[in-house]
Design an enzyme around this catalytic site. Structure first.
Site, PDB file in Angstrom:
ATOM      1  CB  CYS A 243      -1.718  -2.039   6.349  1.00  0.00           C
ATOM      2  SG  CYS A 243      -2.631  -3.110   7.475  1.00  0.00           S
ATOM      3  CG  HIS A 322       3.779  10.004  10.293  1.00  0.00           C
ATOM      4  ND1 HIS A 322       2.905  10.027  11.361  1.00  0.00           N
ATOM      5  CD2 HIS A 322       4.629   8.972  10.536  1.00  0.00           C
ATOM      6  CE1 HIS A 322       3.218   9.069  12.215  1.00  0.00           C
ATOM      7  NE2 HIS A 322       4.259   8.402  11.731  1.00  0.00           N
ATOM      8  CG  HIS A 407      -2.680  -0.587 -14.412  1.00  0.00           C
ATOM      9  ND1 HIS A 407      -3.627  -1.413 -14.973  1.00  0.00           N
ATOM     10  CD2 HIS A 407      -1.759  -0.349 -15.395  1.00  0.00           C
ATOM     11  CE1 HIS A 407      -3.291  -1.678 -16.225  1.00  0.00           C
ATOM     12  NE2 HIS A 407      -2.171  -1.042 -16.507  1.00  0.00           N
ATOM     13  CG  HIS A 411      -4.049  -1.625   2.486  1.00  0.00           C
ATOM     14  ND1 HIS A 411      -3.597  -2.927   2.540  1.00  0.00           N
ATOM     15  CD2 HIS A 411      -4.573  -1.360   3.704  1.00  0.00           C
ATOM     16  CE1 HIS A 411      -3.839  -3.416   3.741  1.00  0.00           C
ATOM     17  NE2 HIS A 411      -4.425  -2.489   4.459  1.00  0.00           N
ATOM     18  CG  ASN A 444      -5.946  -6.274   5.643  1.00  0.00           C
ATOM     19  OD1 ASN A 444      -4.803  -6.224   5.195  1.00  0.00           O
ATOM     20  ND2 ASN A 444      -6.431  -5.344   6.445  1.00  0.00           N
TER      21      ASN A 444
END
Length: 519
Positions: A243, A322, A407, A411, A444
């Site tokens: 995602c 990562h 703002h 996700h 989602n």
């Protein structure tokens, strides 16, 4: 008319119960008191402008000293130091030229578009459960588990699903998967090109991401074929990155725009549902069935100076994290076969929330010094020194990211993720509204969800000139990525065309913690 009013009242979301009042014996939250709020704001402005405040006395002294000279005296000083003046001027010109030639090219977001499927694709929670039961694949325990997930999901009754999965039996063929991807991608791109009036052959860079559907030829090749893009286009397709791939695509496009002047970059983010629905009874794989829905977004970036005037945002920076070197992080979102039937699905680990928290912590540790005002960084540093060196028993200071951004687009991966981020970043309901309403209305939609959230803020008329936006994405691997944008101009919702515009007045809605489901 009476029947219509009654029906509207029945369809209106149930309000959450009011928050419990603070107990009389507990202390008030001093951090929310008005006086301390203004003290903190004053401290913030004082420290942030400390450099200017310190330079003011120096400048005053210099100007006072220069005012004692007449024009003739100043000219004589320059005349007798001609060589020094020439060398100084040459050095200034050389330094300025070197700076302007070596600085990064500015990347502008001209516009973006989110795809809104037609009414035939609407998949209510009730329809979802009916189709699951009619498939004759899931056990009673699996159906009960999915029902429980949906009741706590924060989803409404108007999310979208592909036609293939709404048939009995479901159609997961390659042809149906291609139809889904083409519909959402081309729908978003067509709308974007119409809004920007950019010709397809003017696009020099193309980046498409879809995590689980990786056909041959790729989806990026299909976009090139459909729009007849030019032969020397730089085309990339990102698969298997989860995602957060949307922000990875933005980062890749940004890097390419640094070395290819006067270029447009088209970024397309989507996910394919048809091919990757799980028809088995492994609970760790059933969660993705309940959460993922259909959607796509197309974004047009430019490094052309004259595009700044018509662009909406400027990309300030991207930060990528990562955690794949750690085995738990690598395996927490994993596509595999189940043990019983060898059916393929995506399993989610029970450690997912903890791993996501660690990835976010690493990401904001990198991002914080780049965006936070000096006042917040000093408070964090002083607290850290007091805790680590002087062994003082105090809570670690959590920087106030609301001083760095107006703002937040987080996700919309699930209600639990949003709850944790709201708590840990100390955000308000207003800041979380775009993410929660996107989750409620569209579900989602994977990597494209961040753009539905930004479209919500635009439709509400919240974006003002100079506002800063923080997009945060999470994905398999495990990855946490951030993008920071600054609004070049105020966005007038009356001139906007996005999926929210024809229904924005119905939002926000209050979403219950548990919404009972009967099917």
């Amino acid at each position: 008319m009476a029947d219509e009013k009654k029906q509207n009242l029945e369809n209106k979301p149930v309000l959450s119960p009011p928050l419990p009042e603070r107990k009389k014996n507990t202390l008030p939250n001093f951090l929310l008191s008005v006086q301390l709020k203004y003290v903190k704001l004053g401290y913030h402005y004082l420290v942030s402008n400390a450099m200017y405040l310190m330079l003011m006395p120096v400048l005053c002294v210099i100007f006072a000293h220069l005012s004692t000279f007449t024009v003739d005296e100043l000219w004589n000083q320059l005349k007798f130091n001609f060589v020094t003046v020439v060398l100084s001027s040459t050095s200034i010109v050389f330094t300025a030229t070197l700076y302007f030639m070596s600085r990064p090219r500015k990347v502008y977001l001209v516009d973006f578009s989110c795809y809104k499927p037609g009414p035939a694709h609407k998949a209510s929670r009730e329809l979802f459960m009916q189709l699951s039961a009619q498939s004759a694949v899931f056990t009673e325990q699996s159906l009960a588990f999915q029902k429980k997930i949906l009741e706590k999901s924060g989803y409404g009754e108007m999310t979208y699903a592909p036609k293939g999965l709404m048939r009995v039996p479901p159609d997961q063929s390659m042809a149906e998967s291609w139809r889904e991807s083409e519909m959402v991608m081309f729908g978003a791109i067509d709308d974007l090109l119409a809004k920007t009036m950019v010709k397809p052959r003017d696009i020099g860079i193309l980046v498409v991401n879809s995590s689980l559907f990786n056909p041959t030829p790729s989806l990026s090749a299909r976009v090139v074929n459909h729009y007849k893009l030019r032969g020397n286009i730089l085309s990339y397709y990102l698969g298997g990155m989860g995602c957060s791939a949307g922000l990875i695509s933005i980062d890749l496009a940004k890097d390419l725009l640094q070395v290819h002047p006067n270029s447009y970059a088209l970024v397309v983010s989507t996910e394919n549902i048809s091919r990757n629905w799980y028809f088995g009874n492994d609970r760790s794989m059933l969660v993705t069935n309940c959460l993922f829905r259909m959607g796509a977004a197309a974004v047009l970036l430019s490094n052309r100076t004259f595009d700044r005037r018509r662009s909406k945002y400027q990309l300030i920076r991207t930060v990528r994290t990562h955690k794949g070197a750690d085995d738990k992080s690598f395996n927490c979102v994993l596509q595999r076969e189940d043990l019983d039937t060898q059916r393929v699905g995506v399993s989610l680990s029970k450690d997912l929330m903890a791993i996501a928290g660690e990835a976010l912590k690493t990401n904001i540790t990198t991002l914080g010094p780049l965006v936070l005002p000096v006042s917040e960084q000093l408070l964090f540093f002083v607290t850290l020194v007091a805790k680590k060196i002087f062994k003082m028993k105090i809570k670690p200071y959590i920087p106030d990211f609301k001083l760095a951004f107006e703002h937040f687009c987080i996700h919309a991966g699930g209600r639990g993720v949003l709850d944790e981020l709201e708590k840990n970043l100390e955000l308000t309901e207003w800041h979380m509204e775009p993410s929660r309403m996107t989750l409620y209305r569209f579900g989602n939609t994977s990597s494209s969800s961040l753009w539905y959230e930004l479209a919500y803020s635009e439709a509400k008329g919240r974006i003002k000139k100079g506002d800063r936006i923080w997009q945060i994405g999470f994905g398999s691997g495990f990855k946490c990525n951030s993008a920071v944008w600054r609004a070049i101009r105020a966005i007038d919702p009356a001139k906007e065309k996005n999926p929210w515009m024809d229904e924005i007045d119905d939002f926000p809605v209050r979403v219950p913690r548990v919404a009972p489901l009967v099917y």
